[in-house]
Design a protein around this motif. Structure first.
Motif, PDB file in Angstrom:
ATOM      1  N   MET A   1       0.846  -1.177   0.000  1.00 44.15           N
ATOM      2  CA  MET A   1       0.000   0.000   0.000  1.00 44.15           C
ATOM      3  C   MET A   1       0.886   1.234   0.000  1.00 44.15           C
ATOM      4  O   MET A   1       1.754   1.393   0.848  1.00 44.15           O
ATOM      5  CB  MET A   1      -0.879  -0.038   1.241  1.00 44.15           C
ATOM      6  CG  MET A   1      -1.821   1.102   1.348  1.00 44.15           C
ATOM      7  SD  MET A   1      -2.979   0.731   2.691  1.00 44.15           S
ATOM      8  CE  MET A   1      -3.418   2.349   3.133  1.00 44.15           C
ATOM      9  N   ASN A   2       0.705   2.126  -0.967  1.00 46.54           N
ATOM     10  CA  ASN A   2       1.482   3.355  -1.036  1.00 46.54           C
ATOM     11  C   ASN A   2       0.782   4.454  -0.257  1.00 46.54           C
ATOM     12  O   ASN A   2      -0.311   4.881  -0.624  1.00 46.54           O
ATOM     13  CB  ASN A   2       1.667   3.792  -2.491  1.00 46.54           C
ATOM     14  CG  ASN A   2       2.599   2.876  -3.253  1.00 46.54           C
ATOM     15  OD1 ASN A   2       3.476   2.275  -2.647  1.00 46.54           O
ATOM     16  ND2 ASN A   2       2.417   2.773  -4.547  1.00 46.54           N
ATOM     17  N   GLU A   3       1.440   4.879   0.799  1.00 47.10           N
ATOM     18  CA  GLU A   3       0.896   5.979   1.599  1.00 47.10           C
ATOM     19  C   GLU A   3       1.323   7.294   0.971  1.00 47.10           C
ATOM     20  O   GLU A   3       2.429   7.406   0.444  1.00 47.10           O
ATOM     21  CB  GLU A   3       1.405   5.894   3.047  1.00 47.10           C
ATOM     22  CG  GLU A   3       1.163   4.563   3.732  1.00 47.10           C
ATOM     23  CD  GLU A   3      -0.296   4.174   3.851  1.00 47.10           C
ATOM     24  OE1 GLU A   3      -1.174   4.983   3.552  1.00 47.10           O
ATOM     25  OE2 GLU A   3      -0.556   3.028   4.237  1.00 47.10           O
ATOM     26  N   PRO A   4       0.486   8.309   1.024  1.00 44.38           N
ATOM     27  CA  PRO A   4       0.874   9.605   0.461  1.00 44.38           C
ATOM     28  C   PRO A   4       2.033  10.209   1.253  1.00 44.38           C
ATOM     29  O   PRO A   4       2.219   9.914   2.425  1.00 44.38           O
ATOM     30  CB  PRO A   4      -0.396  10.449   0.615  1.00 44.38           C
ATOM     31  CG  PRO A   4      -1.234   9.745   1.598  1.00 44.38           C
ATOM     32  CD  PRO A   4      -0.828   8.309   1.602  1.00 44.38           C
ATOM     33  N   LYS A   5       2.814  11.031   0.573  1.00 42.06           N
ATOM     34  CA  LYS A   5       3.912  11.711   1.257  1.00 42.06           C
ATOM     35  C   LYS A   5       3.319  12.755   2.207  1.00 42.06           C
ATOM     36  O   LYS A   5       2.324  13.398   1.899  1.00 42.06           O
ATOM     37  CB  LYS A   5       4.833  12.380   0.246  1.00 42.06           C
ATOM     38  CG  LYS A   5       5.585  11.384  -0.604  1.00 42.06           C
ATOM     39  CD  LYS A   5       6.731  12.053  -1.317  1.00 42.06           C
ATOM     40  CE  LYS A   5       7.387  11.084  -2.249  1.00 42.06           C
ATOM     41  NZ  LYS A   5       8.463  10.345  -1.707  1.00 42.06           N
ATOM     42  N   VAL A   6       3.948  12.869   3.367  1.00 38.63           N
ATOM     43  CA  VAL A   6       3.493  13.838   4.352  1.00 38.63           C
ATOM     44  C   VAL A   6       4.666  14.677   4.802  1.00 38.63           C
ATOM     45  O   VAL A   6       5.815  14.248   4.742  1.00 38.63           O
ATOM     46  CB  VAL A   6       2.848  13.158   5.585  1.00 38.63           C
ATOM     47  CG1 VAL A   6       1.600  12.410   5.212  1.00 38.63           C
ATOM     48  CG2 VAL A   6       3.829  12.249   6.290  1.00 38.63           C
ATOM     49  N   PRO A  39      -2.429  11.166  10.250  1.00 34.34           N
ATOM     50  CA  PRO A  39      -3.261  10.094   9.690  1.00 34.34           C
ATOM     51  C   PRO A  39      -3.096   8.801  10.494  1.00 34.34           C
ATOM     52  O   PRO A  39      -2.045   8.567  11.084  1.00 34.34           O
ATOM     53  CB  PRO A  39      -2.703   9.915   8.277  1.00 34.34           C
ATOM     54  CG  PRO A  39      -1.724  11.008   8.044  1.00 34.34           C
ATOM     55  CD  PRO A  39      -1.385  11.619   9.350  1.00 34.34           C
ATOM     56  N   ASP A  40      -4.118   7.978  10.521  1.00 33.48           N
ATOM     57  CA  ASP A  40      -4.082   6.735  11.298  1.00 33.48           C
ATOM     58  C   ASP A  40      -2.920   5.820  10.905  1.00 33.48           C
ATOM     59  O   ASP A  40      -2.373   5.125  11.741  1.00 33.48           O
ATOM     60  CB  ASP A  40      -5.395   5.965  11.136  1.00 33.48           C
ATOM     61  CG  ASP A  40      -6.550   6.655  11.837  1.00 33.48           C
ATOM     62  OD1 ASP A  40      -6.299   7.464  12.741  1.00 33.48           O
ATOM     63  OD2 ASP A  40      -7.695   6.370  11.465  1.00 33.48           O
ATOM     64  N   TRP A  41      -2.552   5.816   9.647  1.00 31.45           N
ATOM     65  CA  TRP A  41      -1.503   4.914   9.182  1.00 31.45           C
ATOM     66  C   TRP A  41      -0.101   5.408   9.518  1.00 31.45           C
ATOM     67  O   TRP A  41       0.861   4.650   9.466  1.00 31.45           O
ATOM     68  CB  TRP A  41      -1.612   4.674   7.675  1.00 31.45           C
ATOM     69  CG  TRP A  41      -1.643   5.939   6.872  1.00 31.45           C
ATOM     70  CD1 TRP A  41      -2.760   6.570   6.406  1.00 31.45           C
ATOM     71  CD2 TRP A  41      -0.539   6.738   6.458  1.00 31.45           C
ATOM     72  NE1 TRP A  41      -2.415   7.715   5.722  1.00 31.45           N
ATOM     73  CE2 TRP A  41      -1.047   7.838   5.739  1.00 31.45           C
ATOM     74  CE3 TRP A  41       0.840   6.631   6.605  1.00 31.45           C
ATOM     75  CZ2 TRP A  41      -0.241   8.823   5.182  1.00 31.45           C
ATOM     76  CZ3 TRP A  41       1.661   7.618   6.065  1.00 31.45           C
ATOM     77  CH2 TRP A  41       1.116   8.693   5.356  1.00 31.45           C
ATOM     78  N   LEU A  42       0.037   6.675   9.881  1.00 30.96           N
ATOM     79  CA  LEU A  42       1.359   7.242  10.143  1.00 30.96           C
ATOM     80  C   LEU A  42       1.848   6.833  11.523  1.00 30.96           C
ATOM     81  O   LEU A  42       1.171   7.047  12.524  1.00 30.96           O
ATOM     82  CB  LEU A  42       1.313   8.773  10.042  1.00 30.96           C
ATOM     83  CG  LEU A  42       2.620   9.503  10.325  1.00 30.96           C
ATOM     84  CD1 LEU A  42       3.667   9.145   9.277  1.00 30.96           C
ATOM     85  CD2 LEU A  42       2.382  11.006  10.337  1.00 30.96           C
ATOM     86  N   ARG A  43       3.013   6.233  11.580  1.00 32.76           N
ATOM     87  CA  ARG A  43       3.619   5.851  12.855  1.00 32.76           C
ATOM     88  C   ARG A  43       4.821   6.758  13.083  1.00 32.76           C
ATOM     89  O   ARG A  43       5.817   6.676  12.367  1.00 32.76           O
ATOM     90  CB  ARG A  43       4.070   4.380  12.846  1.00 32.76           C
ATOM     91  CG  ARG A  43       2.929   3.431  12.997  1.00 32.76           C
ATOM     92  CD  ARG A  43       2.404   3.490  14.444  1.00 32.76           C
ATOM     93  NE  ARG A  43       0.996   3.225  14.539  1.00 32.76           N
ATOM     94  CZ  ARG A  43       0.057   4.142  14.743  1.00 32.76           C
ATOM     95  NH1 ARG A  43       0.323   5.391  14.856  1.00 32.76           N
ATOM     96  NH2 ARG A  43      -1.200   3.816  14.869  1.00 32.76           N
ATOM     97  N   ASP A  44       4.698   7.657  14.039  1.00 29.08           N
ATOM     98  CA  ASP A  44       5.775   8.561  14.421  1.00 29.08           C
ATOM     99  C   ASP A  44       5.849   8.551  15.942  1.00 29.08           C
ATOM    100  O   ASP A  44       4.853   8.803  16.617  1.00 29.08           O
ATOM    101  CB  ASP A  44       5.494   9.974  13.895  1.00 29.08           C
ATOM    102  CG  ASP A  44       6.539  10.975  14.360  1.00 29.08           C
ATOM    103  OD1 ASP A  44       7.691  10.877  13.907  1.00 29.08           O
ATOM    104  OD2 ASP A  44       6.205  11.835  15.195  1.00 29.08           O
ATOM    105  N   GLU A  45       7.018   8.257  16.459  1.00 33.78           N
ATOM    106  CA  GLU A  45       7.185   8.104  17.905  1.00 33.78           C
ATOM    107  C   GLU A  45       6.769   9.357  18.671  1.00 33.78           C
ATOM    108  O   GLU A  45       6.082   9.274  19.685  1.00 33.78           O
ATOM    109  CB  GLU A  45       8.649   7.753  18.191  1.00 33.78           C
ATOM    110  CG  GLU A  45       8.918   7.268  19.568  1.00 33.78           C
ATOM    111  CD  GLU A  45      10.318   6.705  19.691  1.00 33.78           C
ATOM    112  OE1 GLU A  45      10.427   5.503  19.979  1.00 33.78           O
ATOM    113  OE2 GLU A  45      11.285   7.472  19.496  1.00 33.78           O
TER     114      GLU A  45
END
Length: 126
Positions: A1-6, A39-45
């Motif tokens: 799945m390609n996530e959009p650039k953020v 976004p829900d898919w973004l994992r950032d500590e």
């Protein structure tokens, strides 16, 4: 799945601003959570830690109402997290260890907690 650039720096800055608006009583915590920019898919500590700290702040409202010292301590901690997000500076390892959502990676959380406890005891340098 390609996530959009953020633009992670911009998302962290927006999150920090929302936290400050909560602390300044400009918006309610629930409104902040609805407007949370990650976004829900973004994992950032840093974002995960900040979000967990907000939920912790929300759930402890009754304690803060009774304990002025606890209220001040929690507000100062959230303000520090918000400022670091806005200024794109790293969070302290103990903040990450304490607030990191344990369900995302329990082994990493436990490792961070152990490292923090050893550092606090003077056992290793960060």
């Amino acid at each position: 799945m390609n996530e959009p650039k953020v633009n992670l720096q911009e998302i962290e800055k927006q999150a920090g601003i929302l936290i400050i608006q909560v602390l300044d009583n400009q918006i309610l915590i629930d409104e902040c959570l609805k407007r949370w920019p990650s976004p829900d898919w973004l994992r950032d500590e840093a974002l995960d830690t900040a979000l967990h700290a907000l939920y912790h702040f929300k759930s402890d409202a009754d304690i803060r109402a009774k304990d002025e010292h606890y209220d001040r301590m929690q507000r100062e901690e959230l303000l520090e997290i918000a400022k670091k997000l806005i200024e794109n500076r790293p969070l302290k390892q103990e903040q990450i260890a304490f607030y990191q959502p344990r369900f995302l990676n329990p082994l990493r959380w436990f490792k961070n907690l152990l490292i923090t406890m050893i550092q606090d005891a003077g056992g290793i340098e960060s």
